[in-house]
Design an enzyme around this catalytic site. Structure first.
Site, PDB file in Angstrom:
ATOM      1  N   GLU A   1      48.931  28.839  27.307  1.00 27.17           N
ATOM      2  CA  GLU A   1      47.464  28.821  27.325  1.00 27.17           C
ATOM      3  C   GLU A   1      46.891  27.470  26.921  1.00 27.17           C
ATOM      4  OE1 GLU A   1      49.221  31.375  26.071  1.00 27.17           O
ATOM      5  OE2 GLU A   1      48.517  33.189  27.089  1.00 27.17           O
TER       6      GLU A   1
ATOM      7  N   HIS B   1      46.438  42.903  20.108  1.00 24.21           N
ATOM      8  CA  HIS B   1      45.921  43.004  21.474  1.00 24.21           C
ATOM      9  C   HIS B   1      44.558  43.676  21.555  1.00 24.21           C
ATOM     10  CE1 HIS B   1      49.876  41.698  22.603  1.00 24.21           C
ATOM     11  NE2 HIS B   1      49.668  41.863  23.888  1.00 24.21           N
TER      12      HIS B   1
END
Lengths: 275, 331
Positions: free
Chosen positions: B60, B129
């Site tokens: 990322e 998450h």
């Protein structure tokens, strides 16, 4: 090696300008005229100039916190740089950036960078842009031995590798990441060896020898321009001043400094061309 | 107006912007061949090819930095971060680079970058998450942060984000992707960034929300109507810039405010809104501002624990009743 007289004069002038610029800042900082963090490039001139000697105005570089040499080699206006360092509205970034953030995008200088390891992803972005637009522009990504341990550098090498980006990675190994030697901080044989794992050509060179840099840079940049992907160059060099101005430099000996000063890149350049 | 899902509104907009502007490109993990983890980019690789829809490795910080470099040179990358949880490893590139380059370089270049990512927790995805980090980015000058709650807003704001010259963090929600609503067909339909929307007018209490919590607030408002409480729902749509005047105007009318957001209570979005209200509408308040937010734990996995940790309709109903009584909650 075939280098024109004009190119040699240009290169020496640029190296000399960098040295004078940095020596002047060193004195001005000591006199209390400059605030903040100033990281000087004196000693490393052959690397920036040896690389930028092959670049066009429309090529790009990304830089580091020690960015003055890269700026001068890429043709950024000296007065705009000095005004920036002095925090003036007439500075390259209108006084908003300072020494660690000088940029001149029109000259292809995409910014000095206050974050160690900040540059490689940005360089890949410039490379991807050239690739997608179908130009033959090349990006040179300067970073230090310290940044060679940052994840962004590895991510950048990987992305440049998989996408065959026209990027030349130049690790300026000046012996110290702030105060820490790569002998302590770098695992593996040397920094150049790491890049080979990403499937790109990689060499370690004497970064104090302008002609060694010029030759390696020429091959790497030509390769990138031909669309054959990235190259990695570890230029072993030395900085004359501390990590930043005001650094007490207790992590290296005066003998070591004297030894590297005896290998001065400007002096060797003169000796080579006048021999 | 046609009725489509939030996901379809995003997908349509991405396709239309790719077709409109050759500088727009999409980047992200699994967005091309796999067509997106949440299928927001479905069909786009086939239509526009791998130069416009770029699959990236799981890196990322690397590919967000690549997008920033490309944006500096005139491309308009739209990056998908699979969920906002994975944005943390890219935060240096976003905060120290994307957010600063325009200002810090004296206005030489802009960074027309969009980062799309779903935030918040659903479906027992557990601690790493299920988080909400939009406030981290809303905190940072140089970024814009938008968080649409409806397909209509999703389309108008994504168009605006892609056409904006500044970096925009575009907050989506897993729980909203399948929700439906009317969306204009007009090619020039763009919503200006930074304008809140009164999604439901009311007279007794203002509920300030955004993204999925706006959907919750609208359901609750309907239920409260039956109890004779008229709820005005102010949907922020944009966290930075924040439309303070619309919030204040509403509170001056209703004299009561509840703020709901999915992020953690302390230092969260609700704190900023509550502070804004007390600064600008203190004399109009008939009750303290009530905040409803996430319980301050790493979100647990087990169904009951997970449900108990996230703000929900019942929390909001309780809050509304409290402010209607003018009493202060003990926390």
């Amino acid at each position: 090696m075939n280098i024109s007289r004009e190119k040699l004069l240009w290169a020496y002038e640029r190296m000399r300008l960098i040295r004078e610029f940095e020596d002047r800042l060193h004195a001005d900082f000591a006199a209390g005229k400059i605030p903040g963090f100033v990281h000087l490039y004196a000693g490393e001139e052959a690397v920036a100039v040896g690389l930028c000697a092959h670049l066009r105005d429309d090529d790009f570089i990304t830089s580091t916190h020690r960015g003055h040499g890269h700026c001068i080699a890429k043709g950024v206006d000296l007065r705009a740089m000095m005004a920036e360092i002095y925090g003036k509205a007439t500075g390259a970034c209108k006084g908003k950036g300072g020494s660690m953030h000088i940029a001149d995008v029109d000259k292809g200088m995409l910014g000095a960078n206050g974050i160690v390891g900040g540059g490689p992803p940005l360089a890949c972005g410039a490379g991807l842009t050239a690739k997608l637009k179908g130009t033959d522009q090349v990006t040179v990504c300067f970073f230090g031995d310290g940044a060679s341990n940052q994840g962004t550098t590895f991510e950048g090498l990987n992305l440049a590798g998989i996408w065959k980006l026209p990027v030349v990675f130049v690790c300026e190994n000046n012996g110290y990441a702030e105060t820490t030697s790569p002998r302590y901080s770098v695992s593996g044989q040397d920094i150049a060896a790491r890049a080979r794992g990403f499937g790109m050509p990689s060499i370690a060179i004497d970064g104090l020898d302008f002609f060694a840099v010029y030759e390696a840079a020429g091959e790497a940049i030509a390769r990138a321009r031909r669309g054959e992907g990235p190259t990695f160059i570890e230029a072993q060099t030395y900085r004359y001043y501390g990590h930043f101005e005001g650094d007490s430099i207790r992590y290296r000996t005066r003998d070591e400094e004297a030894y590297y000063r005896s290998l001065d890149c400007l002096q060797r350049f003169r000796q080579t061309v006048t021999a | 107006m046609p009725v489509i899902t939030y996901r379809q509104a995003l997908n349509d907009t991405l396709g239309e912007e790719l077709a409109r502007d050759p500088n727009v490109l999409l980047m992200g993990e699994e967005i091309g061949v796999f067509q997106g983890s949440y299928r927001v980019t479905e069909g786009l690789l086939a239509e526009f090819g791998p130069k416009r829809v770029v699959d990236t490795p799981i890196a990322e910080e690397g590919f967000v930095g690549v997008a920033i470099g490309a944006a500096m040179l005139g491309l308009r990358p739209v990056v998908e971060i699979m969920t906002i949880n994975f944005i943390l490893v890219a935060i240096d590139q976003i905060v120290n680079h994307a957010a600063k380059i325009h200002y810090m370089f004296g206005g030489q270049v802009s960074v027309p970058l969009v980062i799309r990512t779903p935030s918040g927790g659903t479906g027992q995805l557990a601690a790493t998450h299920s988080q909400s980090f939009e406030n981290w980015f809303a905190y940072c000058p140089g970024l814009k942060v938008v968080a649409p709650a409806t397909p209509y807003d999703a389309k108008g704001l994504l168009r605006a984000a892609i056409r904006d010259d500044d970096p925009v963090i575009f907050i989506e929600s897993l729980a909203l992707y399948d929700t439906k609503g009317e969306v204009p067909e007009d090619d020039d339909y763009v919503l200006p960034i930074g304008i809140a929307d009164v999604k439901r007018p009311g007279t007794d209490v203002t509920v300030v929300s955004y993204s999925r919590m706006t959907a919750v607030a609208l359901q609750v408002a309907q239920r409260m109507e039956q109890e004779g409480i008229s709820v005005e729902v102010v949907d922020l749509r944009s966290l930075r810039p924040l439309d303070r005047p619309t919030i204040i105007e509403s509170v001056k009318k209703t004299n009561r405010a509840v703020v709901i957001a999915e992020d953690w209570y302390s230092y969260g979005v609700t704190a900023e809104i509550a502070a804004t209200i007390q600064e600008e509408a203190f004399d109009y308040l008939d009750a303290p501002v009530y905040r409803v937010a996430g319980l301050e734990v790493p979100l647990p996995y087990a169904k009951e624990l997970s449900a108990a940790s996230k703000p929900n309709a019942n929390n909001l109903i309780y809050a509304i009743r409290q402010v209607m009584r003018g009493t202060k909650r003990m926390r």
